[in-house]
Design an enzyme around this catalytic site. Structure first.
Site, PDB file in Angstrom:
ATOM      1  N   VAL A  33     -19.703  -2.133  -0.212  1.00  0.00           N
ATOM      2  CA  VAL A  33     -18.808  -2.595   0.637  1.00  0.00           C
ATOM      3  C   VAL A  33     -18.517  -1.409   1.635  1.00  0.00           C
ATOM      4  O   VAL A  33     -17.926  -0.500   1.246  1.00  0.00           O
ATOM      5  CB  VAL A  33     -17.412  -3.407   0.166  1.00  0.00           C
ATOM      6  N   TYR A  61     -14.925   7.089 -12.684  1.00  0.00           N
ATOM      7  CA  TYR A  61     -14.826   5.668 -12.031  1.00  0.00           C
ATOM      8  C   TYR A  61     -15.353   4.637 -12.704  1.00  0.00           C
ATOM      9  O   TYR A  61     -14.661   3.542 -12.865  1.00  0.00           O
ATOM     10  CB  TYR A  61     -15.301   5.877 -10.785  1.00  0.00           C
ATOM     11  N   ASP A  75       3.334   2.793  -4.674  1.00  0.00           N
ATOM     12  CA  ASP A  75       2.445   3.503  -5.600  1.00  0.00           C
ATOM     13  C   ASP A  75       2.267   2.578  -6.822  1.00  0.00           C
ATOM     14  O   ASP A  75       3.124   2.592  -7.917  1.00  0.00           O
ATOM     15  CB  ASP A  75       2.973   4.814  -5.826  1.00  0.00           C
ATOM     16  N   ASP A 126       0.854  -1.138  -0.031  1.00  0.00           N
ATOM     17  CA  ASP A 126      -0.144  -0.050   0.013  1.00  0.00           C
ATOM     18  C   ASP A 126       0.996   1.399   0.003  1.00  0.00           C
ATOM     19  O   ASP A 126       2.067   0.943   0.120  1.00  0.00           O
ATOM     20  CB  ASP A 126      -0.824   0.064   1.439  1.00  0.00           C
ATOM     21  N   PRO A 167     -17.246  -5.906  -7.015  1.00  0.00           N
ATOM     22  CA  PRO A 167     -18.007  -5.782  -5.782  1.00  0.00           C
ATOM     23  C   PRO A 167     -19.190  -5.019  -5.899  1.00  0.00           C
ATOM     24  O   PRO A 167     -19.261  -4.015  -6.711  1.00  0.00           O
ATOM     25  CB  PRO A 167     -17.023  -5.237  -4.757  1.00  0.00           C
ATOM     26  N   GLY A 168     -20.068  -5.001  -5.052  1.00  0.00           N
ATOM     27  CA  GLY A 168     -21.308  -4.039  -4.867  1.00  0.00           C
ATOM     28  C   GLY A 168     -21.162  -2.982  -4.020  1.00  0.00           C
ATOM     29  O   GLY A 168     -20.349  -2.121  -4.195  1.00  0.00           O
ATOM     30  N   ASP A 225     -30.245  12.012   4.814  1.00  0.00           N
ATOM     31  CA  ASP A 225     -29.710  12.954   5.988  1.00  0.00           C
ATOM     32  C   ASP A 225     -30.504  12.758   7.438  1.00  0.00           C
ATOM     33  O   ASP A 225     -31.521  12.811   7.327  1.00  0.00           O
ATOM     34  CB  ASP A 225     -30.176  14.486   5.533  1.00  0.00           C
TER      35      ASP A 225
HETATM   36  P1  NAD Z   1     -10.273   1.841   0.306  1.00  0.00           P
HETATM   37  O1  NAD Z   1     -10.195   3.445   0.038  1.00  0.00           O
HETATM   38  O2  NAD Z   1     -10.894   1.587   1.920  1.00  0.00           O
HETATM   39  O3  NAD Z   1      -8.806   1.321   0.251  1.00  0.00           O
HETATM   40  C1  NAD Z   1      -8.140   1.322  -1.053  1.00  0.00           C
HETATM   41  C2  NAD Z   1      -6.801   1.201  -0.710  1.00  0.00           C
HETATM   42  O4  NAD Z   1      -5.914   1.526  -1.722  1.00  0.00           O
HETATM   43  C3  NAD Z   1      -6.265   2.227   0.506  1.00  0.00           C
HETATM   44  O5  NAD Z   1      -5.617   1.399   1.630  1.00  0.00           O
HETATM   45  C4  NAD Z   1      -5.458   3.057  -0.261  1.00  0.00           C
HETATM   46  O6  NAD Z   1      -4.264   3.615   0.411  1.00  0.00           O
HETATM   47  C5  NAD Z   1      -4.799   2.348  -1.242  1.00  0.00           C
HETATM   48  N1  NAD Z   1      -4.150   2.958  -2.706  1.00  0.00           N
HETATM   49  C6  NAD Z   1      -4.811   4.152  -2.986  1.00  0.00           C
HETATM   50  N2  NAD Z   1      -3.919   4.667  -4.262  1.00  0.00           N
HETATM   51  C7  NAD Z   1      -2.960   3.820  -4.146  1.00  0.00           C
HETATM   52  C8  NAD Z   1      -1.589   3.850  -4.977  1.00  0.00           C
HETATM   53  N3  NAD Z   1      -1.564   4.593  -6.002  1.00  0.00           N
HETATM   54  N4  NAD Z   1      -0.960   2.714  -4.672  1.00  0.00           N
HETATM   55  C9  NAD Z   1      -1.081   1.805  -3.631  1.00  0.00           C
HETATM   56  N5  NAD Z   1      -2.344   1.793  -3.194  1.00  0.00           N
HETATM   57  C10 NAD Z   1      -3.011   2.777  -3.233  1.00  0.00           C
HETATM   58  O7  NAD Z   1     -11.431   1.045  -0.569  1.00  0.00           O
HETATM   59  P2  NAD Z   1     -11.905  -0.050  -0.820  1.00  0.00           P
HETATM   60  O8  NAD Z   1     -13.344   0.034  -0.731  1.00  0.00           O
HETATM   61  O9  NAD Z   1     -11.351  -1.127   0.230  1.00  0.00           O
HETATM   62  O10 NAD Z   1     -11.633  -0.373  -2.301  1.00  0.00           O
HETATM   63  C11 NAD Z   1     -11.014  -1.491  -2.547  1.00  0.00           C
HETATM   64  C12 NAD Z   1     -11.048  -1.978  -4.106  1.00  0.00           C
HETATM   65  O11 NAD Z   1     -12.370  -2.137  -4.339  1.00  0.00           O
HETATM   66  C13 NAD Z   1     -10.819  -0.763  -4.980  1.00  0.00           C
HETATM   67  O12 NAD Z   1     -10.439  -0.862  -6.329  1.00  0.00           O
HETATM   68  C14 NAD Z   1     -12.328  -0.208  -5.415  1.00  0.00           C
HETATM   69  O13 NAD Z   1     -12.505   0.552  -6.457  1.00  0.00           O
HETATM   70  C15 NAD Z   1     -13.115  -1.452  -5.378  1.00  0.00           C
HETATM   71  N6  NAD Z   1     -14.481  -1.513  -5.171  1.00  0.00           N
HETATM   72  C16 NAD Z   1     -14.960  -1.077  -3.794  1.00  0.00           C
HETATM   73  C17 NAD Z   1     -16.316  -1.144  -3.625  1.00  0.00           C
HETATM   74  C18 NAD Z   1     -16.742  -0.473  -2.241  1.00  0.00           C
HETATM   75  O14 NAD Z   1     -18.045  -0.422  -1.982  1.00  0.00           O
HETATM   76  N7  NAD Z   1     -16.038  -0.390  -1.154  1.00  0.00           N
HETATM   77  C19 NAD Z   1     -17.294  -1.326  -4.537  1.00  0.00           C
HETATM   78  C20 NAD Z   1     -16.848  -1.945  -5.734  1.00  0.00           C
HETATM   79  C21 NAD Z   1     -15.312  -1.975  -6.111  1.00  0.00           C
END
Ligand code: NAD
Length: 276
Positions: free
Chosen positions: A202, A169, A78, A36, A199-200, A220
């Site tokens: 989360v 997105y 990164d 990360d 995923p839906g 709200d």
């Molecule tokens: P989150 O923001 O809680 O976690 C994402 C992680 O990615 C963070 O720890 C962040 O520091 C890391 N990150 C961001 N930019 C980065 C970079 N340049 N290099 C390395 N790490 C980096 O988000 P999440 O909800 O856990 O999402 C995880 C994945 O699931 C994402 O790809 C998101 O698009 C996808 N997703 C999430 C949901 C949801 O409902 N939460 C739904 C569909 C898809």
């Protein structure tokens, strides 16, 4: 593929879905390279309009796995930076002697109207969500190809269906699905399987630090948790949110599923088909 004893890289592993995936692989006996932003979190350009994970979160997550007897190294990454991806893969191979599985999970989001969406924000979303998958996969493929491997990309149901105010997105996640299918076709002859998970809803920091505040004004007066729950009940056929562990289960399944490649597996309570 049998998971015990294999080595997996999970990007975006400090929290949310990535953390659940890293912990699930560790429980199954895999060596986990948890990657990360970590110490790179302060680098210009890694700042975002909601907080991404801090260095301490990655360390705490990895310590937790080790305290439970699992095998884990925490590495700064990164995904939008070629040298960082290359370095991360090399360090993971050095730590565990090889590489078998890559889970491209790191991702970011920003809502907004296309008519006035900032070009730099569009570029950043694509640099992390799409180019990050490309750079990490390209760095990992030579190692995966040595004995056959698995790449799993965390896309989204937003990649299967567009929605208002979420164009960049949605487009980035549709690109991840396209890239998944192309890589699956191209890498099959090297015994590398490539799939996506969609995923839906989360309830991770991405949701509660950002999306709930900006998307659910109609609820709200309710706590973020209650607003999110009400939104899911109102919009998702099964009326349930997805736990990070359910996404992790799908990643374990796709790792074991030796005949499955090129799919985009929805884990979304039926969100993709809608209510009517
Ligand atoms: P989150 O923001 O809680 O976690 C994402 C992680 O990615 C963070 O720890 C962040 O520091 C890391 N990150 C961001 N930019 C980065 C970079 N340049 N290099 C390395 N790490 C980096 O988000 P999440 O909800 O856990 O999402 C995880 C994945 O699931 C994402 O790809 C998101 O698009 C996808 N997703 C999430 C949901 C949801 O409902 N939460 C739904 C569909 C898809």
């Amino acid at each position: 593929m049998r998971i015990k004893g294999k080595t997996v890289i999970v990007t975006g592993a400090a929290r949310g879905i990535g953390r659940a995936i890293a912990e699930a692989f560790a429980r199954e006996g895999a060596n986990v390279a948890a990657a990360d932003l970590g110490s790179l979190a302060v680098k210009p350009g890694s700042d975002w309009h909601y907080a991404l994970s801090a260095e301490t979160e990655l360390e705490m997550m990895a310590n937790g796995i080790r305290e439970r007897g699992g095998s884990c190294v925490a590495l700064a990454l990164d995904v939008s930076d070629r040298a960082s991806c290359q370095n991360l893969v090399e360090k993971s191979v050095e730590a565990f002697g090889g590489l078998d599985i890559l889970v491209n999970n790191a991702g970011i989001i920003k809502l907004g109207r296309i008519a006035d969406f900032a070009e730099s924000t569009w570029d950043r979303i694509f640099a992390v969500n799409v180019k990050g998958v490309f750079l990490m996969s390209r760095a990992a493929i030579p190692f995966l190809a040595k004995k056959g491997g698995v790449i799993t990309n965390i896309a989204s149901n937003a990649g299967k269906r567009g929605s208002a105010f979420n164009g960049p997105y949605c487009a980035s996640k549709a690109a991840v699905i396209g890239l998944t299918q192309s890589m699956a076709a191209e890498l099959a002859e090297r015994s590398i399987r490539v799939n996506a998970i969609c995923p839906g809803n989360v309830f991770t920091p991405m949701q509660f630090d950002y999306l709930v505040k900006h998307r659910l004004q109609q609820y709200d007066g309710q706590s973020f948790e209650d607003a999110f729950d009400a939104f899911v009940k109102d919009t998702v056929p099964l009326g349930r949110q997805q736990a990070p562990e359910e996404i992790a289960d799908a990643a374990l399944y796709l790792t074991r599923a030796d005949s499955v490649t090129g799919i985009a597996l929805s884990v979304d309570g039926g969100n993709g088909i809608g209510l009517s």
